[in-house]
Design an enzyme around this catalytic site. Structure first.
Site, PDB file in Angstrom:
ATOM      1  N   GLY A 197      25.796  -8.226  56.975  1.00  0.00           N
ATOM      2  CA  GLY A 197      25.506  -9.261  55.992  1.00  0.00           C
ATOM      3  C   GLY A 197      26.509  -9.245  54.848  1.00  0.00           C
ATOM      4  O   GLY A 197      27.376  -8.372  54.784  1.00  0.00           O
ATOM      5  N   HIS A 238      30.571 -41.682  79.487  1.00  0.00           N
ATOM      6  CA  HIS A 238      30.460 -40.906  80.723  1.00  0.00           C
ATOM      7  C   HIS A 238      31.841 -40.602  81.271  1.00  0.00           C
ATOM      8  O   HIS A 238      32.687 -41.494  81.271  1.00  0.00           O
ATOM      9  CB  HIS A 238      29.668 -41.688  81.771  1.00  0.00           C
ATOM     10  CG  HIS A 238      29.624 -41.005  83.104  1.00  0.00           C
ATOM     11  ND1 HIS A 238      28.806 -39.928  83.348  1.00  0.00           N
ATOM     12  CD2 HIS A 238      30.340 -41.221  84.248  1.00  0.00           C
ATOM     13  CE1 HIS A 238      28.991 -39.521  84.601  1.00  0.00           C
ATOM     14  NE2 HIS A 238      29.912 -40.280  85.161  1.00  0.00           N
ATOM     15  N   ALA A 269      30.518 -22.207  55.038  1.00  0.00           N
ATOM     16  CA  ALA A 269      31.578 -22.913  54.318  1.00  0.00           C
ATOM     17  C   ALA A 269      31.177 -24.365  54.047  1.00  0.00           C
ATOM     18  O   ALA A 269      31.381 -24.877  52.937  1.00  0.00           O
ATOM     19  CB  ALA A 269      32.858 -22.863  55.137  1.00  0.00           C
ATOM     20  N   VAL A 323      20.853   3.104  62.604  1.00  0.00           N
ATOM     21  CA  VAL A 323      22.023   3.975  62.450  1.00  0.00           C
ATOM     22  C   VAL A 323      21.715   5.008  61.370  1.00  0.00           C
ATOM     23  O   VAL A 323      21.315   4.664  60.263  1.00  0.00           O
ATOM     24  CB  VAL A 323      23.282   3.156  62.091  1.00  0.00           C
ATOM     25  CG1 VAL A 323      24.484   4.080  61.866  1.00  0.00           C
ATOM     26  CG2 VAL A 323      23.592   2.150  63.192  1.00  0.00           C
ATOM     27  N   GLY A 360      39.395 -14.848  36.783  1.00  0.00           N
ATOM     28  CA  GLY A 360      38.753 -15.623  35.723  1.00  0.00           C
ATOM     29  C   GLY A 360      37.481 -14.928  35.298  1.00  0.00           C
ATOM     30  O   GLY A 360      36.777 -14.357  36.128  1.00  0.00           O
TER      31      GLY A 360
HETATM   32  P1  FAD Z   1      34.535 -17.622  49.222  1.00  0.00           P
HETATM   33  O1  FAD Z   1      35.140 -18.280  50.387  1.00  0.00           O
HETATM   34  O2  FAD Z   1      34.138 -16.200  49.345  1.00  0.00           O
HETATM   35  O3  FAD Z   1      35.580 -17.778  48.037  1.00  0.00           O
HETATM   36  C1  FAD Z   1      35.384 -17.218  46.797  1.00  0.00           C
HETATM   37  C2  FAD Z   1      36.727 -17.081  46.126  1.00  0.00           C
HETATM   38  O4  FAD Z   1      36.512 -16.720  44.768  1.00  0.00           O
HETATM   39  C3  FAD Z   1      37.628 -16.009  46.712  1.00  0.00           C
HETATM   40  O5  FAD Z   1      38.873 -16.554  47.032  1.00  0.00           O
HETATM   41  C4  FAD Z   1      37.755 -14.964  45.602  1.00  0.00           C
HETATM   42  O6  FAD Z   1      39.064 -14.391  45.548  1.00  0.00           O
HETATM   43  C5  FAD Z   1      37.514 -15.806  44.383  1.00  0.00           C
HETATM   44  N1  FAD Z   1      36.998 -15.075  43.224  1.00  0.00           N
HETATM   45  C6  FAD Z   1      35.854 -14.344  43.127  1.00  0.00           C
HETATM   46  N2  FAD Z   1      35.673 -13.899  41.888  1.00  0.00           N
HETATM   47  C7  FAD Z   1      36.730 -14.334  41.170  1.00  0.00           C
HETATM   48  C8  FAD Z   1      37.121 -14.193  39.829  1.00  0.00           C
HETATM   49  N3  FAD Z   1      36.371 -13.522  38.931  1.00  0.00           N
HETATM   50  N4  FAD Z   1      38.281 -14.741  39.431  1.00  0.00           N
HETATM   51  C9  FAD Z   1      39.049 -15.434  40.309  1.00  0.00           C
HETATM   52  N5  FAD Z   1      38.724 -15.611  41.592  1.00  0.00           N
HETATM   53  C10 FAD Z   1      37.577 -15.082  42.013  1.00  0.00           C
HETATM   54  N6  FAD Z   1      31.225 -20.082  57.624  1.00  0.00           N
HETATM   55  C11 FAD Z   1      31.196 -21.210  58.349  1.00  0.00           C
HETATM   56  O7  FAD Z   1      30.660 -22.218  57.893  1.00  0.00           O
HETATM   57  N7  FAD Z   1      31.760 -21.269  59.601  1.00  0.00           N
HETATM   58  C12 FAD Z   1      32.353 -20.190  60.166  1.00  0.00           C
HETATM   59  O8  FAD Z   1      32.858 -20.273  61.284  1.00  0.00           O
HETATM   60  C13 FAD Z   1      32.395 -18.989  59.422  1.00  0.00           C
HETATM   61  N8  FAD Z   1      32.998 -17.897  59.934  1.00  0.00           N
HETATM   62  C14 FAD Z   1      33.066 -16.755  59.176  1.00  0.00           C
HETATM   63  C15 FAD Z   1      33.672 -15.633  59.737  1.00  0.00           C
HETATM   64  C16 FAD Z   1      33.749 -14.461  59.003  1.00  0.00           C
HETATM   65  C17 FAD Z   1      34.429 -13.249  59.610  1.00  0.00           C
HETATM   66  C18 FAD Z   1      33.230 -14.421  57.677  1.00  0.00           C
HETATM   67  C19 FAD Z   1      33.353 -13.172  56.843  1.00  0.00           C
HETATM   68  C20 FAD Z   1      32.618 -15.529  57.118  1.00  0.00           C
HETATM   69  C21 FAD Z   1      32.515 -16.705  57.872  1.00  0.00           C
HETATM   70  N9  FAD Z   1      31.890 -17.842  57.376  1.00  0.00           N
HETATM   71  C22 FAD Z   1      31.824 -18.978  58.117  1.00  0.00           C
HETATM   72  C23 FAD Z   1      31.278 -17.856  56.028  1.00  0.00           C
HETATM   73  C24 FAD Z   1      32.241 -18.539  55.032  1.00  0.00           C
HETATM   74  O9  FAD Z   1      33.472 -17.867  55.033  1.00  0.00           O
HETATM   75  C25 FAD Z   1      31.636 -18.528  53.637  1.00  0.00           C
HETATM   76  O10 FAD Z   1      30.350 -19.107  53.666  1.00  0.00           O
HETATM   77  C26 FAD Z   1      32.501 -19.341  52.678  1.00  0.00           C
HETATM   78  O11 FAD Z   1      33.803 -18.824  52.611  1.00  0.00           O
HETATM   79  C27 FAD Z   1      31.882 -19.360  51.272  1.00  0.00           C
HETATM   80  O12 FAD Z   1      32.681 -20.133  50.434  1.00  0.00           O
HETATM   81  P2  FAD Z   1      32.717 -19.874  48.865  1.00  0.00           P
HETATM   82  O13 FAD Z   1      33.723 -20.832  48.332  1.00  0.00           O
HETATM   83  O14 FAD Z   1      31.353 -19.891  48.317  1.00  0.00           O
HETATM   84  O15 FAD Z   1      33.239 -18.379  48.701  1.00  0.00           O
HETATM   85  P1  NAD Z   2      24.111 -11.731  59.512  1.00  0.00           P
HETATM   86  O1  NAD Z   2      23.047 -11.801  58.512  1.00  0.00           O
HETATM   87  O2  NAD Z   2      24.376 -12.882  60.407  1.00  0.00           O
HETATM   88  O3  NAD Z   2      23.874 -10.479  60.486  1.00  0.00           O
HETATM   89  C1  NAD Z   2      23.723  -9.175  60.019  1.00  0.00           C
HETATM   90  C2  NAD Z   2      22.937  -8.398  61.062  1.00  0.00           C
HETATM   91  O4  NAD Z   2      22.974  -7.040  60.713  1.00  0.00           O
HETATM   92  C3  NAD Z   2      21.474  -8.811  61.138  1.00  0.00           C
HETATM   93  O5  NAD Z   2      21.128  -9.066  62.465  1.00  0.00           O
HETATM   94  C4  NAD Z   2      20.730  -7.617  60.550  1.00  0.00           C
HETATM   95  O6  NAD Z   2      19.457  -7.434  61.105  1.00  0.00           O
HETATM   96  C5  NAD Z   2      21.682  -6.501  60.912  1.00  0.00           C
HETATM   97  N1  NAD Z   2      21.569  -5.310  60.062  1.00  0.00           N
HETATM   98  C6  NAD Z   2      21.388  -5.237  58.718  1.00  0.00           C
HETATM   99  N2  NAD Z   2      21.383  -3.957  58.300  1.00  0.00           N
HETATM  100  C7  NAD Z   2      21.577  -3.190  59.399  1.00  0.00           C
HETATM  101  C8  NAD Z   2      21.687  -1.793  59.624  1.00  0.00           C
HETATM  102  N3  NAD Z   2      21.618  -0.925  58.628  1.00  0.00           N
HETATM  103  N4  NAD Z   2      21.871  -1.355  60.895  1.00  0.00           N
HETATM  104  C9  NAD Z   2      21.971  -2.227  61.927  1.00  0.00           C
HETATM  105  N5  NAD Z   2      21.864  -3.569  61.767  1.00  0.00           N
HETATM  106  C10 NAD Z   2      21.689  -4.043  60.521  1.00  0.00           C
HETATM  107  O7  NAD Z   2      25.417 -11.303  58.692  1.00  0.00           O
HETATM  108  P2  NAD Z   2      26.928 -11.175  59.158  1.00  0.00           P
HETATM  109  O8  NAD Z   2      27.039 -11.230  60.631  1.00  0.00           O
HETATM  110  O9  NAD Z   2      27.469  -9.995  58.432  1.00  0.00           O
HETATM  111  O10 NAD Z   2      27.566 -12.478  58.549  1.00  0.00           O
HETATM  112  C11 NAD Z   2      27.530 -12.698  57.123  1.00  0.00           C
HETATM  113  C12 NAD Z   2      27.459 -14.166  56.817  1.00  0.00           C
HETATM  114  O11 NAD Z   2      28.656 -14.810  57.202  1.00  0.00           O
HETATM  115  C13 NAD Z   2      26.319 -14.830  57.556  1.00  0.00           C
HETATM  116  O12 NAD Z   2      25.327 -15.155  56.618  1.00  0.00           O
HETATM  117  C14 NAD Z   2      26.885 -16.069  58.141  1.00  0.00           C
HETATM  118  O13 NAD Z   2      26.266 -17.209  57.600  1.00  0.00           O
HETATM  119  C15 NAD Z   2      28.351 -16.075  57.746  1.00  0.00           C
HETATM  120  N6  NAD Z   2      29.137 -16.295  58.974  1.00  0.00           N
HETATM  121  C16 NAD Z   2      29.034 -17.499  59.593  1.00  0.00           C
HETATM  122  C17 NAD Z   2      29.704 -17.723  60.770  1.00  0.00           C
HETATM  123  C18 NAD Z   2      29.561 -19.035  61.435  1.00  0.00           C
HETATM  124  O14 NAD Z   2      29.085 -19.965  60.802  1.00  0.00           O
HETATM  125  N7  NAD Z   2      29.948 -19.170  62.688  1.00  0.00           N
HETATM  126  C19 NAD Z   2      30.489 -16.720  61.332  1.00  0.00           C
HETATM  127  C20 NAD Z   2      30.558 -15.503  60.681  1.00  0.00           C
HETATM  128  C21 NAD Z   2      29.870 -15.301  59.498  1.00  0.00           C
END
Ligand code: FAD
Ligand code: NAD
Length: 481
Positions: free
Chosen positions: A278, A451, A327, A245, A122
Site C-alpha cells: 500500500g 463486428h 491517477a 510475514v 514547496g
Molecule cells: P504523485 O503522482 O505522487 O505526485 C506528487 C508529486 O508531488 C511528486 O512529484 C512529488 O515529488 C511532489 N511533491 C511532494 N511533496 C512536495 C513538496 N513539499 N514540494 C514539492 N514537490 C512535492 N494509477 C493509475 O490510475 N493507473 C495505473 O496504472 C497506476 N499504476 C501505478 C503503478 C505503480 C508502480 C504505482 C506506485 C502507482 C500506480 N498508480 C496508478 C497510482 C498513481 O501513480 C497515483 O495515484 C498518482 O500518481 C497520484 O497522483 P498525485 O498527483 O496525487 O501524486
Molecule cells: P494495494 O492496497 O493494492 O495492495 C496491498 C496489499 O498488501 C493488500 O492486498 C494488503 O492486504 C497487503 N498487505 C498489507 N500489509 C501486508 C503485510 N504486512 N503482509 C502481507 N500483505 C500485506 O496497494 P499496492 O499494491 O501497494 O498499490 C498502492 C496503490 O497504488 C493502490 O492503492 C493502487 O490504487 C495504486 N496502483 C494502481 C494501479 C492501477 O491502477 N493499475 C497499479 C499500481 C498501483
C-alpha cells in the site's frame, strides 16, 4: 522581493500538473513546484505516475507480455522465431525513453499554457504564502491568492522489512532491476504485487507473493478475482493468501523471509524482495509549523467537498486526500479544484471512476459489486457473458474471462460492471460513459456494436441481463428478493 501568483500548486503529479494547466487555461497566473529527482539527480515533472508508477509499469508490462507471447504463443499463429532472447537493458532503455518523452511533454504543456515550473520543494507557510527551496538550496517566498496541495503518496515501509534499495525494494526499485532475479518475493498481492509480479515472472523469475489477507483482492468482484487467480496460477505466480510475514533478513546476495501460514512457520529465500503493501499520504515537510493544515486520523490532508483544507485559501487534491489512489481520480480532482477557484461548479462523480489491473488477463470494473448491491439491499439482475463466444477474442488468441453486468431490477439502470479478459482496460470506458448517463442495460443492448470487436461481449452481456443474448445460451440469475 517575493514572486506573486494567483495559484501555486505543490506537486506536479497527475493531480497537480492537471490543476496547474486548468488554472492557467482559466486565466490564473500559475506556478507548479515539484521536487522529484530521477536517477542522476535529474528533476522531472509528472510525479509518481509518470516517473515511477503507471507509465513505466505499463511499458514493462507490454514488453514482458510480448516476450512471453514470442516464447509461448507466436508458434500457434504459425510464426516460428527460433530462439527468443531477452535484452533487458534495451527493454529498460525503451521504458526510460517513454518516461522522458512524457515528462518532457508536461514541461512543453506548461510552457504552452504559461505555467511556471519551479523545480525544488514547496512548503506552505500560511494562507497565501509558500516557501520555495530550489534544488540548489536557494530559498524564495512566493505569494499566492490560492495554494493547491498535490503532494501525492509514498510506499508504505514495513518495520520488519525496511527498504535497503538493493535486496528489499519498493515498487520504483522493482521497475529498475538490471537483471532478472531468479527468485523474487513480493509482500502484498495487491495491484502492484500482481502487476510487477507478472512482469518479472514473464521475464523468467520464480515469483512468490505473500498476502496477509485470506481473500485475493477482497474489493473486487469474487468471480473476477477467482478467474484472475486461476490464470495467475497457470502462469506460475505462487500467491500465498493468509501469509503473515514475521521477518526479513537481507544478506549480500539474498533475502531470507519468514512467514506464518496455516499456523505453521515457513521460510523462503529470494534474490530480491518487493514490498508492495500500500501507499501512504506524502506530507513530509509540506507545511511549516505555523500552517494549520489539518490531517485526518490516517494522515491524509482533510478536505471538504470543495477540496478546501482547514487553512483558508489552501486546497488539496489527489492521493494526499485519500480515496482511490488512482491517477485519473487525481486528474479529475485537479480540473475540478481549478474550476472551483474560477467560480465554476464542477463535480467529480466518484461512483463512476474505473479501476483497472493491467495483468494478463486484465481486470477492470466500475460501480457496485454484487456484494455491494446485496449489502445496500438493492434488487438487481445480472448478465454475464464469456469472451469464449467472441470472434475477435478467438482471432486474438485470447478468449479468457468474461463481462458481468449488474442492473437494478426495477429501473434496469446499470449499477456495476466487472470484467476480466483481453483489453478490458479499454472496454470499461464504454460502461463509464453509460453509467455517467444513467443508461439501462436495455439502452446498451439496443446500440449496434461493431463486428468483430471485443465490445460485442459488452453488448451481449447487456442482452444477457434480460435473458436474451444472441450468441450464448441464456442463464437465469437474479439478485435479492
Ligand atoms: P504523485 O503522482 O505522487 O505526485 C506528487 C508529486 O508531488 C511528486 O512529484 C512529488 O515529488 C511532489 N511533491 C511532494 N511533496 C512536495 C513538496 N513539499 N514540494 C514539492 N514537490 C512535492 N494509477 C493509475 O490510475 N493507473 C495505473 O496504472 C497506476 N499504476 C501505478 C503503478 C505503480 C508502480 C504505482 C506506485 C502507482 C500506480 N498508480 C496508478 C497510482 C498513481 O501513480 C497515483 O495515484 C498518482 O500518481 C497520484 O497522483 P498525485 O498527483 O496525487 O501524486
Ligand atoms: P494495494 O492496497 O493494492 O495492495 C496491498 C496489499 O498488501 C493488500 O492486498 C494488503 O492486504 C497487503 N498487505 C498489507 N500489509 C501486508 C503485510 N504486512 N503482509 C502481507 N500483505 C500485506 O496497494 P499496492 O499494491 O501497494 O498499490 C498502492 C496503490 O497504488 C493502490 O492503492 C493502487 O490504487 C495504486 N496502483 C494502481 C494501479 C492501477 O491502477 N493499475 C497499479 C499500481 C498501483
Amino acid at each position: 522581493m517575493s514572486k506573486e501568483f494567483d495559484v501555486v500548486v505543490i506537486g506536479a503529479g497527475p493531480a497537480g500538473y492537471v490543476a496547474a494547466i486548468r488554472a492557467a487555461q482559466l486565466g490564473m497566473s500559475t506556478a507548479c513546484i515539484d521536487k522529484w529527482l530521477n536517477p542522476g539527480d535529474k528533476p522531472s515533472l509528472g510525479g509518481t505516475c509518470l516517473n515511477a508508477g503507471c507509465i513505466p509499469s505499463k511499458a514493462l508490462l507490454e514488453s514482458s507480455e510480448l516476450y512471453e507471447k514470442a516464447n509461448k504463443q507466436f508458434d500457434k499463429h504459425g510464426i516460428k522465431l527460433g530462439s527468443v532472447e531477452l535484452d533487458l537493458a534495451q527493454m529498460q532503455k525503451r521504458k526510460t525513453g517513454i518516461v522522458s518523452t512524457l515528462t518532457g511533454g508536461i514541461k512543453a504543456l506548461f510552457k504552452a499554457n504559461g505555467v511556471t515550473p519551479l523545480m525544488g520543494s514547496g512548503q506552505v507557510v500560511d494562507s497565501g504564502e509558500v516557501l520555495f527551496t530550489g534544488h540548489d538550496g536557494e530559498e524564495e517566498t512566493l505569494k499566492a491568492e490560492n495554494i493547491i496541495i498535490a503532494s501525492g503518496s509514498a510506499p508504505v515501509e514495513l518495520g520488519i522489512a525496511p527498504f535497503d534499495g538493493d535486496r528489499i525494494v519498493d515498487s520504483w526499485g522493482a521497475l529498475e532491476f538490471d537483471a532478472v532475479p531468479e527468485r523474487l518475493g513480493v509482500i502484498g498481492a495487491g495491484i502492484i504485487g500482481v502487476e510487477l509480479g507478472s512482469v518479472w515472472s514473464r521475464l523468467g523469475s520464480d515469483v512468490m507473493l505473500l498476502e496477509a489477507v485470506d481473500e485475493f483482492m477482497p474489493a473486487t468482484d469474487r468471480q473476477v478475482a477467482t478467474e484472475a487467480t486461476k490464470a495467475f496460477k497457470k502462469q506460475g505466480l505462487d500467491i500465498k493468501l493468509g501469509a503473515r510475514v514475521t521477518g526479513a533478513e537481507a544478506g549480500k546476495n539474498e533475502v531470507k523471509v519468514s512467514y506464518e501460514l496455516g499456523g505453521e512457520e515457513h521460510e523462503a529465500t529470494f534474490d530480491k524482495l518487493i514490498v508492495a503493501v500500500g501507499r501512504r499520504p506524502y506530507t513530509d515537510g509540506l507545511c511549516a509549523k505555523s500552517a494549520q493544515v489539518s490531517l485526518d486520523d490516517k494522515g491524509y490532508v482533510a478536505v471538504d467537498e470543495q477540496y478546501r483544507t482547514s487553512l483558508p485559501g489552501v486546497y488539496a487534491v489527489g492521493d494526499v486526500i485519500g480515496g482511490a489512489m488512482l491517477a485519473h481520480k487525481g486528474m479529475g480532482e485537479g480540473v475540478a479544484v481549478a474550476e472551483i477557484l474560477a467560480g465554476e461548479k464542477p463535480q467529480v462523480n466518484y461512483d463512476t471512476i474505473p479501476s483497472i489491473v493491467y495483468t494478463a488477463p486484465e481486470m477492470a470494473w466500475v460501480g457496485r459489486t454484487e456484494a455491494d448491491a446485496k449489502a445496500a439491499d438493492i434488487d438487481y439482475r445480472v448478465g454475464q457473458i464469456p469472451f469464449a463466444s467472441n470472434g475477435r477474442a478467438k482471432a486474438l488468441g485470447d478468449d479468457t474471462g468474461f463481462v458481468k453486468m449488474i442492473a437494478r431490477a426495477d429501473t434496469d439502470e446499470i449499477i456495476g460492471v466487472h470484467m476480466v479478459g483481453p483489453y478490458v482496460s479499454e472496454l470499461v470506458q464504454e460502461l463509464v460513459v453509460a453509467m455517467e448517463y444513467k443508461a439501462s442495460s436495455e439502452d446498451l443492448a439496443r446500440i449496434v456494436h461493431g463486428h468483430p470487436t471485443l465490445s460485442e461481449t459488452v453488448h451481449e452481456t447487456a442482452l444477457a441481463v434480460a435473458q436474451r443474448p444472441i450468441h450464448f445460451p441464456p442463464r437465469r440469475k437474479r439478485g435479492k428478493r
